[in-house]
Design a protein around this motif. Structure first.
Motif, short mmCIF file in Angstrom:
data_model
loop_
_atom_site.label_atom_id
_atom_site.label_comp_id
_atom_site.label_asym_id
_atom_site.label_seq_id
_atom_site.Cartn_x
_atom_site.Cartn_y
_atom_site.Cartn_z
N MET A 1 5.88 -3.22 2.70
CA MET A 1 6.95 -3.75 1.89
C MET A 1 8.12 -2.77 1.88
SD MET A 1 7.19 -6.27 -0.52
CE MET A 1 8.39 -6.81 -1.64
N LEU A 2 9.31 -3.29 2.08
CA LEU A 2 10.50 -2.46 2.05
C LEU A 2 10.98 -2.28 0.62
CD1 LEU A 2 12.45 -4.11 4.99
CD2 LEU A 2 11.39 -1.87 5.00
N ALA A 3 11.45 -1.10 0.29
CA ALA A 3 11.98 -0.82 -1.04
C ALA A 3 13.40 -0.32 -0.89
CB ALA A 3 11.12 0.21 -1.75
N PRO A 4 14.30 -0.72 -1.80
CA PRO A 4 15.68 -0.26 -1.70
C PRO A 4 15.80 1.19 -2.16
CG PRO A 4 15.41 -1.56 -3.67
CD PRO A 4 14.09 -1.61 -2.93
N PHE A 5 16.80 1.86 -1.67
CA PHE A 5 17.14 3.17 -2.17
C PHE A 5 18.66 3.23 -2.30
CE2 PHE A 5 17.11 3.58 2.41
CZ PHE A 5 18.21 4.37 2.69
N THR A 6 19.16 4.17 -3.06
CA THR A 6 20.60 4.29 -3.24
C THR A 6 21.07 5.67 -2.82
OG1 THR A 6 20.36 5.01 -5.54
CG2 THR A 6 20.65 2.65 -5.17
N HIS A 7 22.33 5.73 -2.49
CA HIS A 7 22.99 6.99 -2.16
C HIS A 7 24.46 6.86 -2.53
CE1 HIS A 7 22.67 4.33 1.33
NE2 HIS A 7 23.87 4.71 1.64
N THR A 8 25.16 7.97 -2.63
CA THR A 8 26.57 7.95 -3.01
C THR A 8 27.43 8.08 -1.76
OG1 THR A 8 26.04 8.95 -5.13
CG2 THR A 8 28.34 9.04 -4.43
N VAL A 9 28.35 7.14 -1.61
CA VAL A 9 29.27 7.12 -0.48
C VAL A 9 30.67 6.91 -1.04
CG1 VAL A 9 29.96 5.88 1.60
CG2 VAL A 9 27.54 6.18 1.09
N MET A 10 31.56 7.83 -0.74
CA MET A 10 32.96 7.71 -1.16
C MET A 10 33.06 7.47 -2.67
SD MET A 10 34.14 5.49 2.21
CE MET A 10 35.60 4.85 1.48
N GLY A 11 32.19 8.13 -3.42
CA GLY A 11 32.22 8.05 -4.87
C GLY A 11 31.55 6.83 -5.48
N LEU A 12 30.97 5.96 -4.66
CA LEU A 12 30.29 4.76 -5.15
C LEU A 12 28.81 4.82 -4.80
CD1 LEU A 12 32.67 1.86 -4.07
CD2 LEU A 12 32.20 2.60 -6.39
N THR A 13 28.00 4.23 -5.66
CA THR A 13 26.58 4.08 -5.35
C THR A 13 26.44 2.91 -4.39
OG1 THR A 13 25.92 4.90 -7.50
CG2 THR A 13 24.31 3.56 -6.31
N MET A 14 25.76 3.15 -3.27
CA MET A 14 25.47 2.08 -2.31
C MET A 14 23.97 1.95 -2.17
SD MET A 14 28.37 2.33 0.66
CE MET A 14 27.61 1.00 1.59
N ALA A 15 23.51 0.72 -2.14
CA ALA A 15 22.08 0.43 -1.98
C ALA A 15 21.80 0.09 -0.52
CB ALA A 15 21.67 -0.74 -2.88
#
Length: 81
Positions: A1-15
């Motif tokens: 099963m795939l799970a989402p993760f987040t990271h910060t790009v250009m000051g925004l949280t991206m999933a």
């Protein structure tokens, strides 16, 4: 099963969703009105042979909403980052 993760790009949280395969990277980008979840079947299949990503563009899905409406160039920059 795939799970989402987040990271910060250009000051925004991206999933993102990712399946690490042995081959070169493939990035799946959704269209307007949907999110990266629509592309999870592709991530599952392509991830068998490629390092496959699906990202929620800024303002979509689980990603943060930018202050100003995003431009196509801004969305491309976010994916590249």
């Amino acid at each position: 099963m795939l799970a989402p993760f987040t990271h910060t790009v250009m000051g925004l949280t991206m999933a993102s969703w990712r399946r690490r395969g042995p081959g070169p990277a493939v990035v799946c980008v959704h269209g307007a009105g949907v999110s990266s979840r629509e592309l999870l079947p592709f991530v599952g299949v392509l991830g068998r042979t490629h390092d496959t990503w699906s990202v929620d563009l800024p303002g979509f899905g689980r990603s943060g909403k930018p202050v100003d409406p995003p431009t196509v160039a801004g969305l491309a920059d976010a994916v590249a980052a």
